[in-house]
Design a protein around this motif. Sequence first.
Motif, PDB file in Angstrom:
ATOM      1  N   UNK A 188       7.436   7.395   3.555  1.00  0.00           N
ATOM      2  CA  UNK A 188       7.653   6.542   2.380  1.00  0.00           C
ATOM      3  C   UNK A 188       6.339   5.961   1.870  1.00  0.00           C
ATOM      4  N   UNK A 189       5.447   5.582   2.782  1.00  0.00           N
ATOM      5  CA  UNK A 189       4.137   5.053   2.380  1.00  0.00           C
ATOM      6  C   UNK A 189       3.338   6.131   1.648  1.00  0.00           C
ATOM      7  N   UNK A 190       3.445   7.369   2.116  1.00  0.00           N
ATOM      8  CA  UNK A 190       2.766   8.478   1.447  1.00  0.00           C
ATOM      9  C   UNK A 190       3.306   8.671   0.027  1.00  0.00           C
ATOM     10  N   UNK A 191       4.613   8.541  -0.124  1.00  0.00           N
ATOM     11  CA  UNK A 191       5.201   8.646  -1.464  1.00  0.00           C
ATOM     12  C   UNK A 191       4.637   7.573  -2.389  1.00  0.00           C
ATOM     13  N   UNK A 192       4.599   6.345  -1.899  1.00  0.00           N
ATOM     14  CA  UNK A 192       4.100   5.225  -2.714  1.00  0.00           C
ATOM     15  C   UNK A 192       2.632   5.440  -3.065  1.00  0.00           C
ATOM     16  N   UNK A 193       1.846   5.885  -2.086  1.00  0.00           N
ATOM     17  CA  UNK A 193       0.415   6.099  -2.321  1.00  0.00           C
ATOM     18  C   UNK A 193       0.160   7.207  -3.343  1.00  0.00           C
ATOM     19  N   UNK A 205       8.797   4.805  -8.140  1.00  0.00           N
ATOM     20  CA  UNK A 205       8.228   3.709  -7.364  1.00  0.00           C
ATOM     21  C   UNK A 205       9.264   2.698  -6.898  1.00  0.00           C
ATOM     22  N   UNK A 206      10.191   2.315  -7.751  1.00  0.00           N
ATOM     23  CA  UNK A 206      11.205   1.324  -7.362  1.00  0.00           C
ATOM     24  C   UNK A 206      12.075   1.853  -6.220  1.00  0.00           C
ATOM     25  N   UNK A 207      12.438   3.125  -6.283  1.00  0.00           N
ATOM     26  CA  UNK A 207      13.247   3.741  -5.225  1.00  0.00           C
ATOM     27  C   UNK A 207      12.484   3.753  -3.911  1.00  0.00           C
ATOM     28  N   UNK A 208      11.217   4.127  -3.971  1.00  0.00           N
ATOM     29  CA  UNK A 208      10.394   4.208  -2.760  1.00  0.00           C
ATOM     30  C   UNK A 208      10.167   2.827  -2.153  1.00  0.00           C
ATOM     31  N   UNK A 210      13.404   1.685  -0.453  1.00  0.00           N
ATOM     32  CA  UNK A 210      13.612   2.414   0.803  1.00  0.00           C
ATOM     33  C   UNK A 210      12.625   1.939   1.873  1.00  0.00           C
ATOM     34  N   UNK A 211      11.377   1.681   1.469  1.00  0.00           N
ATOM     35  CA  UNK A 211      10.368   1.210   2.407  1.00  0.00           C
ATOM     36  C   UNK A 211      10.754  -0.164   2.971  1.00  0.00           C
ATOM     37  N   UNK A 212      11.176  -1.060   2.094  1.00  0.00           N
ATOM     38  CA  UNK A 212      11.565  -2.413   2.529  1.00  0.00           C
ATOM     39  C   UNK A 212      12.777  -2.366   3.463  1.00  0.00           C
ATOM     40  N   UNK A 213      13.788  -1.560   3.116  1.00  0.00           N
ATOM     41  CA  UNK A 213      14.975  -1.443   3.975  1.00  0.00           C
ATOM     42  C   UNK A 213      14.600  -0.869   5.338  1.00  0.00           C
ATOM     43  N   UNK A 256      14.871  -2.609   9.152  1.00  0.00           N
ATOM     44  CA  UNK A 256      15.542  -1.924  10.263  1.00  0.00           C
ATOM     45  C   UNK A 256      14.577  -1.702  11.423  1.00  0.00           C
ATOM     46  N   UNK A 257      13.323  -1.395  11.122  1.00  0.00           N
ATOM     47  CA  UNK A 257      12.299  -1.228  12.158  1.00  0.00           C
ATOM     48  C   UNK A 257      12.106  -2.529  12.931  1.00  0.00           C
TER      49      UNK A 257
END
Length: 116
Positions: free
Chosen positions: A24-29, A81-84, A87-90, A94-95
């Motif tokens: 997910x971080x790669x997607x955002x970057x 970006x909003x989707x990513x 998903x990253x925050x969720x 959970x992590x």
Amino acid sequence: MANESIFGIHGTALALRSQRMGVLASNIANASTPGFKARDIDFQAALRASSVGGPTDRAVADATLYRVPLQPSMDGNTVELATEQTAFAENAVAYQTTLAFLNGRIGTLTRALKGE
């Protein structure tokens, strides 16, 4: 295998969530990279595959899929970006939850070993 009996599925879940965080971080970057294709790990599928004895790396590879964008961009980038970010925050929550559970389990085991 001893870790699996002590921590159950939570150790594997933590590893999978960590790998998903990287994807997910790669997607955002790469939100501005022309032609970049956003991916995500189907966490449930990866966890199922890992829990039946498959290697975690193989489970992640099999459960990693490309995202289908709601509105494709003109340059071929499929990152929304909003989707990513959602998903990253969720996934981060959970992590942290899984990590807190494991920390509690380790604390319980430590107290038991000390005889407290």
